[in-house]
Design an enzyme around this catalytic site. Structure first.
Site, PDB file in Angstrom:
ATOM      1  N   ARG A 128       0.890  -1.134   0.120  1.00  0.00           N
ATOM      2  CA  ARG A 128       0.062  -0.288  -0.082  1.00  0.00           C
ATOM      3  C   ARG A 128       0.878   1.407   0.041  1.00  0.00           C
ATOM      4  NH1 ARG A 128      -2.801  -2.740   4.080  1.00  0.00           N
ATOM      5  NH2 ARG A 128      -4.676  -4.168   2.950  1.00  0.00           N
TER       6      ARG A 128
ATOM      7  N   LYS B 152       2.562  11.520 -11.285  1.00  0.00           N
ATOM      8  CA  LYS B 152       1.747  10.675 -12.101  1.00  0.00           C
ATOM      9  C   LYS B 152       2.598   9.426 -12.449  1.00  0.00           C
ATOM     10  CE  LYS B 152      -1.030  13.939 -14.712  1.00  0.00           C
ATOM     11  NZ  LYS B 152      -1.499  14.368 -15.808  1.00  0.00           N
TER      12      LYS B 152
ATOM     13  N   GLU C  33       8.970  17.516 -25.799  1.00  0.00           N
ATOM     14  CA  GLU C  33       8.399  18.187 -24.426  1.00  0.00           C
ATOM     15  C   GLU C  33       8.946  19.681 -24.206  1.00  0.00           C
ATOM     16  OE1 GLU C  33       5.731  16.626 -22.987  1.00  0.00           O
ATOM     17  OE2 GLU C  33       5.769  14.745 -23.508  1.00  0.00           O
TER      18      GLU C  33
ATOM     19  N   LYS D 122       8.022  22.862 -15.518  1.00  0.00           N
ATOM     20  CA  LYS D 122       6.879  21.676 -15.094  1.00  0.00           C
ATOM     21  C   LYS D 122       6.445  21.749 -13.603  1.00  0.00           C
ATOM     22  CE  LYS D 122       5.157  17.037 -15.498  1.00  0.00           C
ATOM     23  NZ  LYS D 122       5.313  15.891 -16.169  1.00  0.00           N
TER      24      LYS D 122
ATOM     25  N   GLU E  56      -4.471  18.209 -11.185  1.00  0.00           N
ATOM     26  CA  GLU E  56      -4.994  18.629 -12.570  1.00  0.00           C
ATOM     27  C   GLU E  56      -6.417  18.817 -12.697  1.00  0.00           C
ATOM     28  OE1 GLU E  56      -3.200  15.994 -15.353  1.00  0.00           O
ATOM     29  OE2 GLU E  56      -4.738  16.210 -16.659  1.00  0.00           O
TER      30      GLU E  56
ATOM     31  N   ARG F 100      -2.744  22.305 -14.562  1.00  0.00           N
ATOM     32  CA  ARG F 100      -2.075  21.371 -15.116  1.00  0.00           C
ATOM     33  C   ARG F 100      -2.456  20.772 -16.453  1.00  0.00           C
ATOM     34  NH1 ARG F 100       0.770  16.387 -11.538  1.00  0.00           N
ATOM     35  NH2 ARG F 100       1.772  15.316 -13.240  1.00  0.00           N
TER      36      ARG F 100
ATOM     37  N   ASN G 196      -0.917  18.957 -20.930  1.00  0.00           N
ATOM     38  CA  ASN G 196      -1.299  17.891 -21.936  1.00  0.00           C
ATOM     39  C   ASN G 196      -1.702  18.409 -23.295  1.00  0.00           C
ATOM     40  OD1 ASN G 196      -2.106  16.080 -19.812  1.00  0.00           O
ATOM     41  ND2 ASN G 196      -3.951  16.913 -19.166  1.00  0.00           N
TER      42      ASN G 196
ATOM     43  N   HIS H 159      -0.961  15.813 -26.368  1.00  0.00           N
ATOM     44  CA  HIS H 159      -1.017  14.697 -25.852  1.00  0.00           C
ATOM     45  C   HIS H 159      -2.358  13.845 -26.302  1.00  0.00           C
ATOM     46  CE1 HIS H 159       2.697  15.799 -24.041  1.00  0.00           C
ATOM     47  NE2 HIS H 159       2.900  14.561 -23.656  1.00  0.00           N
TER      48      HIS H 159
ATOM     49  N   HIS I 137      -1.024  10.697 -27.368  1.00  0.00           N
ATOM     50  CA  HIS I 137      -1.536   9.208 -27.056  1.00  0.00           C
ATOM     51  C   HIS I 137      -2.267   8.450 -27.786  1.00  0.00           C
ATOM     52  CE1 HIS I 137      -0.403  10.500 -22.856  1.00  0.00           C
ATOM     53  NE2 HIS I 137       0.668  10.271 -23.208  1.00  0.00           N
TER      54      HIS I 137
ATOM     55  N   HIS J 109       7.418   8.622 -28.113  1.00  0.00           N
ATOM     56  CA  HIS J 109       6.637   9.431 -27.447  1.00  0.00           C
ATOM     57  C   HIS J 109       6.864  10.809 -27.912  1.00  0.00           C
ATOM     58  CE1 HIS J 109       4.003  11.313 -24.374  1.00  0.00           C
ATOM     59  NE2 HIS J 109       5.024  11.981 -24.191  1.00  0.00           N
TER      60      HIS J 109
HETATM   61  N1  GLY Z   1       5.112  11.538 -14.168  1.00  0.00           N
HETATM   62  C1  GLY Z   1       4.908  12.375 -14.964  1.00  0.00           C
HETATM   63  C2  GLY Z   1       3.927  13.279 -14.750  1.00  0.00           C
HETATM   64  O1  GLY Z   1       3.419  13.276 -13.485  1.00  0.00           O
HETATM   65  O2  GLY Z   1       3.264  14.354 -15.287  1.00  0.00           O
END
Ligand code: GLY
Length: 339
Positions: free
Chosen positions: A108, A130, A172, A214, A224, A228, A232, A235, A239, A249
């Site tokens: 956990r 993320k 990026e 970032k 987000e 934030r 994207n 993307h 994606h 990518h």
């Molecule tokens: N690990 C990439 C992000 O949080 O955007």
């Protein structure tokens, strides 16, 4: 080694911008640390892993899947990892995503940190908390948001980075310039890929600037809800194409950027698509791709940014200024189909 601490809603990340992996021993207790890396990094830098329990995974996005998670967890149980254990992901975005995800779910949740080794990892993938995995063509559809305890930069890993990976990272960087920093865009116009590959001071400054762009966005809006989402940019379609067409990518992001430019042209009278295409080409990125529009749209529909029949698409007002626009799925389908 200088430490900069960035605070998030209920945690913080220590940044070491001018570090070396040799400094890891001063940050974590090697006895309780398990490094996760990929076969390429391990082969090219074996000596750097001496003294650490290390789990090596096959390289590449196709391995960012549940099967690899299961393999890592089985090995961690073999190492008798417990809640005091610390995971360190040493690698590009695939490694840091999967390492952060495993650390978030093992028992956990245990502590973790990253040593990003690719340009993409340094400026983007390791930052933001993320962490997740792909399921089929759906990128990052399973995951968890949790900030790493530290991010340690060791730019000597760039010495063995293949050129395609430099190109990947620049997608990026160009994205950051488009959404937030017109001066950075001008620098990218003035310089080129070879300049940054050869000039250690310039790449070090560029990496730090982009990591901070970032970080600032994520600090303001970790989960987000608003700002934030700007990250994207390009993307959504990117994606949808990446796993279907087995693109890098950066290549997928580059095509996504061109299409986001077209949509911005249609809906916001954005006028700088030619400048964006020119910079993308300058850094070795593609600006066109033959793709099945219907298939791409079918995957895009499942994007996490979708809200019933609308999707929050990130568009450009001008270079350096992006906005979040809610557009209907049928509008997206129509515009993508038209180009
Ligand atoms: N690990 C990439 C992000 O949080 O955007």
């Amino acid at each position: 080694m200088e430490k900069q601490t960035y605070k998030f809603s209920n945690s913080s990340t220590d940044f070491y911008f001018d570090g070396s992996i040799n400094d890891l021993k001063d940050i974590v207790d090697s006895k309780y640390t398990i490094i996760i890396t990929d076969e390429n990094i391990y082969k090219a830098h074996t000596a750097k892993f001496k003294g650490y329990k290390t789990i090596t995974i096959p390289a590449g996005e196709k391995n960012k899947v549940q099967k690899t998670v299961d393999t890592i967890i089985t090995k961690m149980i073999g190492f008798e990892a417990d809640r005091r254990s610390f995971i360190v992901g040493v690698g590009g975005g695939v490694v840091t995503d999967i390492a952060g995800y495993v650390a978030s779910i093992y028992m956990r949740g245990i502590r973790f940190g990253f040593v990003p080794t690719s340009l993409l990892g340094l400026v983007d993938a390791s930052i933001g908390g993320k962490n997740g995995i792909d399921v089929g063509v759906y990128k990052n559809i399973v995951g968890f948001t949790k900030q790493p305890s530290f991010i340690l930069h060791d730019l000597s890993f760039l010495d063995t980075l293949p050129k395609v990976e430099w190109i990947n990272g620049f997608a990026e960087i160009i994205k950051h310039a488009c959404i937030q920093d017109a001066d950075l865009f001008k620098d990218l116009q003035k310089n080129d890929l070879e300049f940054y590959m050869k000039n250690k001071e310039a790449i070090s400054a560029l990496i730090q600037l982009n990591a901070q762009i970032k970080l600032n966005v994520v600090q303001h809006d970790e989960f987000e809800k608003a700002e934030r989402r700007l990250l994207n940019f390009c993307h959504t379609l990117g994606h949808a194409l990446e796993n279907q067409y087995k693109l890098m990518h950066g290549q997928a992001v580059s095509i996504g950027m061109v299409y986001a430019g077209y949509i911005s042209e249609k809906l916001l009278r954005f006028k700088q698509v030619p400048q964006i295409k020119e910079v993308l080409e300058k850094y070795g990125l593609p600006i066109a791709l033959e793709f099945d529009k219907q298939k791409a749209y079918d995957v895009l529909k499942m994007d996490k940014k979708r809200d019933r029949n609308e999707i929050n698409y990130i568009l450009l007002n001008k270079i350096g200024k992006a906005s979040i626009e809610s557009i209907t799925l049928s509008q997206v389908e129509k515009i993508i189909g038209a180009f």
